[in-house]
Design an enzyme around this catalytic site. Structure first.
Site, mmCIF file in Angstrom:
data_model
loop_
_atom_site.group_PDB
_atom_site.id
_atom_site.type_symbol
_atom_site.label_atom_id
_atom_site.label_comp_id
_atom_site.label_asym_id
_atom_site.label_seq_id
_atom_site.Cartn_x
_atom_site.Cartn_y
_atom_site.Cartn_z
ATOM 1 N N HIS A 252 -0.462 14.340 -11.470
ATOM 2 C CA HIS A 252 -0.147 15.861 -12.152
ATOM 3 C C HIS A 252 0.102 16.712 -10.967
ATOM 4 C CE1 HIS A 252 -0.791 19.380 -14.570
ATOM 5 N NE2 HIS A 252 -0.493 18.546 -15.606
ATOM 6 N N GLU A 310 -0.144 12.764 -21.068
ATOM 7 C CA GLU A 310 0.801 12.065 -21.546
ATOM 8 C C GLU A 310 0.220 10.674 -21.792
ATOM 9 O OE1 GLU A 310 4.254 13.447 -21.896
ATOM 10 O OE2 GLU A 310 3.108 15.281 -21.370
HETATM 11 N N1 COA Z 1 3.079 6.871 -9.964
HETATM 12 C C1 COA Z 1 3.038 6.623 -8.594
HETATM 13 N N2 COA Z 1 3.181 7.560 -7.511
HETATM 14 C C2 COA Z 1 2.885 8.725 -7.885
HETATM 15 C C3 COA Z 1 2.884 9.112 -9.247
HETATM 16 C C4 COA Z 1 2.782 8.222 -10.176
HETATM 17 N N3 COA Z 1 2.730 8.588 -11.547
HETATM 18 N N4 COA Z 1 2.751 10.412 -9.174
HETATM 19 C C5 COA Z 1 2.768 10.910 -8.141
HETATM 20 N N5 COA Z 1 2.911 9.891 -7.200
HETATM 21 C C6 COA Z 1 3.267 10.016 -5.744
HETATM 22 C C7 COA Z 1 4.705 10.294 -5.483
HETATM 23 O O1 COA Z 1 5.403 9.150 -5.183
HETATM 24 C C8 COA Z 1 4.427 11.116 -4.277
HETATM 25 O O2 COA Z 1 4.535 10.029 -3.302
HETATM 26 P P1 COA Z 1 5.279 10.243 -1.804
HETATM 27 O O3 COA Z 1 4.790 11.552 -1.283
HETATM 28 O O4 COA Z 1 5.258 9.112 -1.040
HETATM 29 O O5 COA Z 1 6.790 10.411 -2.303
HETATM 30 C C9 COA Z 1 2.942 11.756 -4.615
HETATM 31 O O6 COA Z 1 2.493 11.030 -5.185
HETATM 32 C C10 COA Z 1 3.170 13.024 -4.759
HETATM 33 O O7 COA Z 1 3.893 13.079 -5.869
HETATM 34 P P2 COA Z 1 4.709 14.345 -6.476
HETATM 35 O O8 COA Z 1 5.967 13.835 -7.120
HETATM 36 O O9 COA Z 1 5.075 15.277 -5.096
HETATM 37 O O10 COA Z 1 3.915 15.142 -7.182
HETATM 38 P P3 COA Z 1 4.340 16.140 -8.183
HETATM 39 O O11 COA Z 1 3.416 17.452 -8.248
HETATM 40 O O12 COA Z 1 5.643 16.695 -7.845
HETATM 41 O O13 COA Z 1 4.550 15.448 -9.555
HETATM 42 C C11 COA Z 1 4.157 14.310 -11.527
HETATM 43 C C12 COA Z 1 3.597 15.606 -10.530
HETATM 44 C C13 COA Z 1 3.417 14.739 -12.897
HETATM 45 C C14 COA Z 1 5.742 14.797 -11.798
HETATM 46 C C15 COA Z 1 4.261 13.122 -10.920
HETATM 47 O O14 COA Z 1 2.872 12.743 -10.841
HETATM 48 C C16 COA Z 1 4.868 11.963 -11.859
HETATM 49 O O15 COA Z 1 5.986 11.801 -11.850
HETATM 50 N N6 COA Z 1 4.257 11.439 -12.912
HETATM 51 C C17 COA Z 1 4.618 10.363 -13.742
HETATM 52 C C18 COA Z 1 5.203 11.066 -14.979
HETATM 53 C C19 COA Z 1 4.376 11.818 -15.837
HETATM 54 O O16 COA Z 1 3.174 11.126 -16.076
HETATM 55 N N7 COA Z 1 4.754 12.737 -16.240
HETATM 56 C C20 COA Z 1 4.068 13.433 -17.265
HETATM 57 C C21 COA Z 1 3.469 14.824 -16.621
HETATM 58 S S1 COA Z 1 2.342 15.744 -17.635
#
Ligand code: COA
Length: 370
Positions: A252, A310
């Site tokens: 998140h 989710e």
């Molecule tokens: N699975 C694997 N790795 C994950 C992850 C997940 N669900 N969520 C974050 N990471 C990793 C990313 O790959 C990133 O690694 P990197 O720096 O090596 O690229 C790191 O953690 C930071 O992630 P980031 O995308 O910068 O975090 P964010 O704050 O932009 O994104 C979400 C938050 C929710 C978009 C992200 O956690 C995600 O894509 N989750 C899966 C989709 C999901 O559940 N969405 C519903 C949200 S309520």
């Protein structure tokens, strides 16, 4: 490129909800999400978000009746939606259907009710059309959650139906607002230009569609089905991470601990099971969550990735009987309450949202300048 995604940037003062990512706490207009969602229905959450206080008996009955009338009105207008409901994706259908609303409203009802009702009615009518069935007319005497289930074609014995509707109410309340999430920010940007609420909600639906925001629960369910049994979880998760893919329902932007709404969903699922409705995927989901948290923790100890709302949304919406292709649209049916409150707040006290960018492209050549 600066890719911080506005992380941690405060873009508004709000009285609507507070997300404490370090402690895993969500407060909606002065109420902790867990008691709010477990004790109140969607109509009460709408009243709280739109007027600032939980409604008394009379106000609750009036809002419930108004929303019922608005569903009837939305249903009567389904024929005027052209091919909006033929879209393959529920969110595309919702975007097109809501775009048909008149900016000033058509019904002799407040526009907020018209918009809120249109989301539930259009989403369920889309589901029915997709199955080749006639849309089911709303029952204005029912609560919004119970009628949403009915319109989706979910009919069970009365006691079981009531348990499912109660679980859906819990979901709708818990998902009704959540700080400055991407779709709410989108709605506020549109509202900040003094456009109209329909335009702001249509834009918000577009933002919610993405799998990084509201589009995750469907893929979560697909993931649970692909894993199949708790024993398969370690291998499956390891393979996904090794391939560089994300585990849906994990991580998140704000929470550094487990999303408090995940616990609310779990409580609601347990209550549903106590009411005689089995949740086929709860045990598997808990096992997969444990494996995913441990694996992500090993890979990224500094980022602290845990289950988000989710993850258990998939389990609860599945348990109440809704199909995965409707999950994001049901999220919209909940979040529309928050969007509408934010739109009002933005219009009342906000300023045009117009951030800056840093130009990193080429400069005109000297010859051109001369
Ligand atoms: N699975 C694997 N790795 C994950 C992850 C997940 N669900 N969520 C974050 N990471 C990793 C990313 O790959 C990133 O690694 P990197 O720096 O090596 O690229 C790191 O953690 C930071 O992630 P980031 O995308 O910068 O975090 P964010 O704050 O932009 O994104 C979400 C938050 C929710 C978009 C992200 O956690 C995600 O894509 N989750 C899966 C989709 C999901 O559940 N969405 C519903 C949200 S309520």
């Amino acid at each position: 490129m600066d890719a911080n995604g506005l992380e941690g940037i405060v873009v508004a003062d709000t009285t609507l909800s507070d997300v404490d990512g370090e402690r895993g706490r969500l407060v909606i207009r002065g109420h902790d999400v867990e008691p709010l969602a477990l004790q109140h229905d969607f109509e009460a959450a709408c009243a709280l978000l739109w007027s600032g206080a939980l409604p008394d008996h009379g106000a609750h009955a009036a809002l419930r009746a108004g929303l019922g009338r608005a569903r009837v009105h939305a249903f009567a207008r389904l024929g005027a939606l052209g091919d909006a409901l033929d879209a393959r994706d529920a969110m595309d259908a919702l975007r097109a259907a809501l775009a048909h609303l008149h900016a000033d409203g058509l019904a002799p009802l407040p526009l907020k009710l018209e918009i809120t009702a249109a989301v539930a009615v259009s989403a369920t009518a889309w589901l029915r059309r997709r199955a080749g069935c006639e849309a089911i007319a709303p029952d204005p005497a029912l609560g919004h959650a119970a009628d949403l289930l009915r319109m989706a074609g979910m009919a069970f014995a009365a006691r079981e139906q009531a348990a499912r509707a109660r679980a859906l109410d819990t979901y709708l309340v818990a998902a009704s607002d959540h700080g400055m999430n991407a779709s709410t920010f989108t709605a506020r940007v549109v509202a900040s230009t003094h456009s109209d609420a329909v335009s702001a909600v249509v834009a918000a639906i577009g933002a919610l569609k993405g799998p990084l925001h509201g589009g995750a629960p469907g893929p979560v369910l697909a993931m649970l089905d692909a894993i199949g049994s708790p024993e398969q979880a370690p291998q499956w998760v390891a393979r996904e991470l090794a391939a560089g893919r994300r585990i849906m329902g994990m991580g998140h932007r704000v929470y550094r601990v487990r999303d408090p709404r995940a616990a609310v969903m779990e409580r609601a699922i347990e209550r549903l099971e106590a009411g005689g409705v089995r949740s086929p995927r709860l045990a598997l989901a808990r096992a997969v969550e444990a494996v995913a948290v441990a694996s992500l923790g090993e890979r990224r100890p500094e980022r602290r990735l845990a289950a988000n709302v989710e993850f258990y949304t998939a389990v609860i919406l599945d348990a109440v009987g809704l199909p995965p292709e409707l999950f994001s649209a049901v999220f919209a049916a909940a979040r529309v309450a928050g969007w509408l409150a934010h739109i009002d707040e933005q219009v009342a006290g906000g300023r045009l949202i117009r951030p800056a960018s840093r130009y990193v492209g080429p400069q005109p050549s000297l010859a051109e300048a001369a």
